[in-house]
Motif scaffolding. Structure first.
Motif, PDB file in Angstrom:
ATOM      1  N   LEU A   1       2.977   8.956  -9.007  1.00 15.81           N
ATOM      2  CA  LEU A   1       2.478  10.210  -9.018  1.00 15.81           C
ATOM      3  C   LEU A   1       2.638  11.096  -7.563  1.00 15.81           C
ATOM      4  CD1 LEU A   1      -0.957   9.684 -10.913  1.00 15.81           C
ATOM      5  CD2 LEU A   1       0.951  11.276 -11.565  1.00 15.81           C
ATOM      6  N   PHE A   2       2.611  10.417  -6.584  1.00 17.94           N
ATOM      7  CA  PHE A   2       2.552  11.349  -5.225  1.00 17.94           C
ATOM      8  C   PHE A   2       3.656  12.539  -5.035  1.00 17.94           C
ATOM      9  CE2 PHE A   2       5.204   8.063  -2.970  1.00 17.94           C
ATOM     10  CZ  PHE A   2       5.918   9.044  -2.215  1.00 17.94           C
TER      11      PHE A   2
ATOM     12  N   GLU B   1       0.683  11.028   3.653  1.00 18.91           N
ATOM     13  CA  GLU B   1      -0.335  10.015   3.061  1.00 18.91           C
ATOM     14  C   GLU B   1       0.203   8.861   2.382  1.00 18.91           C
ATOM     15  OE1 GLU B   1      -2.671  12.588   0.397  1.00 18.91           O
ATOM     16  OE2 GLU B   1      -4.118  11.040   0.045  1.00 18.91           O
ATOM     17  N   ALA B   2       1.287   8.786   1.781  1.00 19.20           N
ATOM     18  CA  ALA B   2       2.076   7.726   1.142  1.00 19.20           C
ATOM     19  C   ALA B   2       2.381   6.870   1.994  1.00 19.20           C
ATOM     20  CB  ALA B   2       2.873   8.212   0.111  1.00 19.20           C
TER      21      ALA B   2
ATOM     22  N   SER C   1       0.271   5.303  -7.818  1.00 21.65           N
ATOM     23  CA  SER C   1       0.595   6.314  -6.588  1.00 21.65           C
ATOM     24  C   SER C   1       1.916   6.422  -6.558  1.00 21.65           C
ATOM     25  CB  SER C   1      -0.092   5.538  -5.522  1.00 21.65           C
ATOM     26  OG  SER C   1      -1.583   5.592  -5.433  1.00 21.65           O
TER      27      SER C   1
ATOM     28  N   ILE D   1       2.699   3.228   0.228  1.00 22.61           N
ATOM     29  CA  ILE D   1       3.098   3.336  -1.133  1.00 22.61           C
ATOM     30  C   ILE D   1       4.497   3.678  -0.869  1.00 22.61           C
ATOM     31  CG2 ILE D   1       3.039   4.940  -3.116  1.00 22.61           C
ATOM     32  CD1 ILE D   1       0.484   3.227  -2.647  1.00 22.61           C
TER      33      ILE D   1
ATOM     34  N   ASP E   1       3.093  15.011   0.032  1.00 20.83           N
ATOM     35  CA  ASP E   1       2.247  13.580   0.106  1.00 20.83           C
ATOM     36  C   ASP E   1       2.893  12.724   0.908  1.00 20.83           C
ATOM     37  OD1 ASP E   1       0.121  15.398  -1.035  1.00 20.83           O
ATOM     38  OD2 ASP E   1       0.860  14.399  -2.836  1.00 20.83           O
TER      39      ASP E   1
END
Lengths: 538, 538
Positions: B78-79, B87-88, B75, B93, B84
């Motif tokens: 990749l995010f 969300e992270a 994560s 993350i 994002d």
């Protein structure tokens, strides 16, 4: 060792065939774990499954970029079922025995000309991780990456009551690593291109070792291009005779190329990749005889190719059962689209003769690749014949009338090593190469060789008394057309040809000194036609 | 867009160069995350790092099979840092901006002949996952897979105060996908082999488009074999003249191959890949003249290759500044290991002449690949010259005395298209090919061409009155050696050669009817030596 498939992970972008496979797995009590889209399809078909989030303990996140990658999933695929059982239990990892996964359709979006962002979004990360993890642990896990394998899988699961064999898992493992290799090859090449770098990756399968290469001190193998059509040269079928040699394969390719584009029934006689005899017409026996007559000495030990099923009547021209052994014609290979049983029976009399069927449906390869000392030259194949037919001399032949013969000659010359010259003749619908000159550093030498060979062909076919021979040769050469693979830098070829009776010459044109050749033609009563396309072949 | 490297994941099996890179990262305040072995090295060097288990929340498990793969790590790689972020943050993350990773040394264990279990244990799963995830997200993440990139990385980090540019990240991304493609290609091929299937993957880089291919209607590119030596044919250096054509490259390869193995200073004149002139000796000017004399007509528009730096004195034989333009010798390409400035200045008078330097250090390619219609033939290159020198006739030449000349002839013939015959002569330490016959379906034609050409060479060099010409030719041909690339199926070649004054012939031997040729030699006063190795080249 058989492995019972008790728990399977299904995550496919292509849903084809998914339901029958899922049903079979369920039938043997297998638990299915699925990601979003795949799960939805299962649900719509009333198939029970476990959502992957229940296994990973994580949500699907970041617009789908994170779905499967997790300690839980990859552990379930990777742990050693013998050594690491206790650790797995302690970590609450339940084995996954089967992965069915096809990757994001990178190729599809690439072929559709997608932009950079779309291409990048279609690089699958979780899929290759699952596939590679399962494949590494193939001792216990099966990995399916190809919809085409579902039917066999269903059959084996059914036979084995829900289990899969070691051999199947190993085969699938190989396929999985080949799949991820192909996938990353495609991505690497596409990403290079985005950044202005040209790269190329070629993959070959089905390798077979040959006895040796071009010479006995060279070790050799042959392979099929993974991108090649399924009915390619690789798939030719040996009906009789010893295994093929390296040089046989090279020659067979030249042979098929030489007859592939002929319109009527045709025959080529190949020596060292060059056609030394070529003919086409209506009667296969007659065509074979005409091709053979183009160079009966070189034909000895050569390769014969036909573009129609080989009639026994034609094959019998080889005289394999002649009592006088010197009359038997020895060739190494005969190749035709089909060898009927009676023809095969006849040919089998010769123990060492290789008799081969090839599929005429296989399309001409558009790719031509040359490898020289670590450097690869890749080009489109030479598939066009001519771009024009333009008479450039005072004598103007009837273009439409001679076009079929010119095209026949161009089909011959585009398969002969440069510099090349051929003489071709039409007689009652039979097209025949009278003689050719190949592979000379000096074009005039090729012209000399082609004319010398043509004279020998005509001398052999002449039936009259010796006083009439020269007149016969002059008449026939006068009716023939001389074809050059490239332009004439000087008028010497025209002069030599005219002196030996040639009346019509074609060449692509394009020399700075074309006019010198045109002038020589006009001075010597020769017609010259430009065809526009050179056919160098080195 | 620059990205500040605030958090880096280091996981390397090869620890070379790790410490300076880690120090640089730390210097700009970057947090380092590391796996077991890498972490230990950092610790030993007093560099602070975060153990990866603190980030993943999982233990290293299953004998090291599970170390990095986790929701947290992938994560973080990749995010999307723009879409994002929230969300992270919600999922706790923290981004990772740099991955430094080299994969398990599969190639090393493969080359060492490891067994199946060892090979499989060395298939890296976590590494490629990190590398591919970081590469996919190169908009924000840099991925380093090659120790050779560390120095440039340190330099850029230093210049940019701990940040890396978009261009660098993109370049590293391409390298990362090429690396995983190569890695899985290697695994796929090795796994195929374990299961008894031969497969082959070739990768090419640095593609350049050519104006066209062998002919103008064929599109073409050239590439470097990734496995080729760094100073290969691909790296030749064009000092002057137009860009190379497809056929130039083919010819240049033939040219270099023709001079590569000569012991003294040598020169080859190439036309359509075949040497039509070849000589070696002590004086480069004299050698050039002797090579040119081998076929001055064909040499027109050809390629010249030298195996020593090209002296101006030798180059001046081209007479590029002759007032009488017809005396100027026109060639397309000159290639030599070095072109000194004064020679270059002379050659630059000719605008269209391509002047090229090549690296003589590049080793002969051991791989020879032929592609025909979807089928690949791969063989060892033809690098050996002979396996014996056995006199099989009543006349037995002094083998040691003629060996250098025979080897010279074999170096020539192994680069000439089959069937090939050459005549070679030694005169005061100067080895010269007097004439050659190439590419004929019928060997006798090659013998005729070689003798015809040799007679022309001798006629041109003869200085005396016309009455003495034939005696001179006979004397010189009598001193020359005729070399055949393959055996003689019949005694006709020997008979023709003897009739034209040849006294010594070498051939590999191996025909069922060798005795017929030996007998003919004995009958006609010719010495024959068997060399044992055929040199077909198609």
């Amino acid at each position: 060792m058989m492995i019972s498939i008790k728990r399977a992970l299904l995550s496919v972008s292509d849903k084809t065939g998914l339901i029958p496979l899922a049903n079979t797995l369920r039938q043997y009590g297998c638990e299915l774990i699925s990601t979003g889209g795949t799960g939805k399809t299962l649900q719509e078909n009333g198939i029970a499954y476990t959502d992957i989030q229940q296994v990973t303990g994580n949500p699907e996140a970041f617009g789908g970029r994170m779905k499967t990658i997790s300690f839980a999933i990859e552990s379930a695929l990777l742990f050693d079922r013998e050594k690491d059982n206790a650790e797995a239990e302690h970590l609450n990892i339940t084995p996954i025995d089967l992965v069915v996964c096809n990757l994001y359709p990178f190729k599809k979006v690439l072929d559709a000309g997608a932009d950079e962002a779309t291409l990048i979004e279609n690089i699958d990360i979780g899929g290759p991780t699952m596939v590679r993890a399962g494949a590494k642990n193939f001792k216990y896990v099966a990995v399916v990456t190809d919809v085409a394998d579902y039917d066999a899988l269903i059959a084996e699961l059914t036979t084995n009551q829900g289990a899969l064999s070691y051999a199947t898992r190993k085969r699938l493992m190989r396929k999985a690593f080949n799949h991820t290799a192909d996938y990353d090859a495609m991505i690497a090449t596409a990403m290079d291109k985005l950044d202005g770098e040209l790269s190329l990756r070629l993959a070959f399968t089905g390798g077979k070792e040959l006895r040796y290469g071009e010479n006995s001190h060279q070790k050799a193998f042959y392979y099929r291009d993974k991108e090649a059509d399924a009915s390619s040269l690789y798939d030719m079928k040996i009906l009789h005779g010893k295994e093929l040699s390296f040089n046989n394969i090279l020659d067979i390719n030249g042979a098929i190329e030489s007859v592939r584009r002929l319109s009527k029934t045709g025959c080529a006689v190949i020596k060292h990749t060059n056609p030394c005899g070529l003919a086409e017409g209506d009667d296969q026996r007659q065509v074979f005889e005409a091709a053979w007559a183009g160079d009966p000495v070189s034909a000895y030990g050569g390769i014969l190719a036909f573009n129609r099923p080989l009639e026994r009547r034609a094959a019998e021209f080889l005289m394999l059962d002649a009592e006088d052994r010197s009359q038997r014609k020895f060739v190494e290979v005969i190749i035709a689209p089909q060898i009927p049983a009676d023809t095969l029976a006849y040919l089998q009399q010769h123990k060492n003769l290789r008799v081969i069927e090839y599929n005429t449906a296989f399309p001409p390869c558009r790719k031509d690749v040359r490898y020289v000392n670590g450097l690869l030259l890749a080009q489109d194949a030479d598939l066009e014949l001519l771009s024009k037919m333009e008479a450039v001399t005072e004598i103007k032949p009837d273009i439409d009338a001679i076009r079929p013969l010119v095209e026949f000659g161009l089909k011959a010359i585009s398969n002969i090593k440069s510099n090349s010259i051929v003489l071709v003749r039409e007689k009652n619908g039979l097209f025949q190469m009278l003689g050719m000159g190949a592979g000379q550093p000096n074009r005039l030498n090729s012209t000399k060789l082609a004319l010398e060979r043509s004279r020998e062909t005509l001398t052999a076919e002449y039936n009259g008394d010796s006083a009439g021979l020269e007149a016969y040769i002059a008449a026939e050469i006068g009716k023939a057309i001389m074809i050059s693979d490239a332009f004439f830098p000087f008028p010497d070829n025209v002069e030599f040809a005219a002196e030996h009776g040639v009346k019509t010459i074609t060449q692509p044109g394009g020399s700075m000194r074309d006019n010198l050749s045109f002038d020589a033609c006009n001075r010597l009563g020769v017609a010259m036609i430009l065809t526009g396309l050179r056919h160098f072949k080195h």
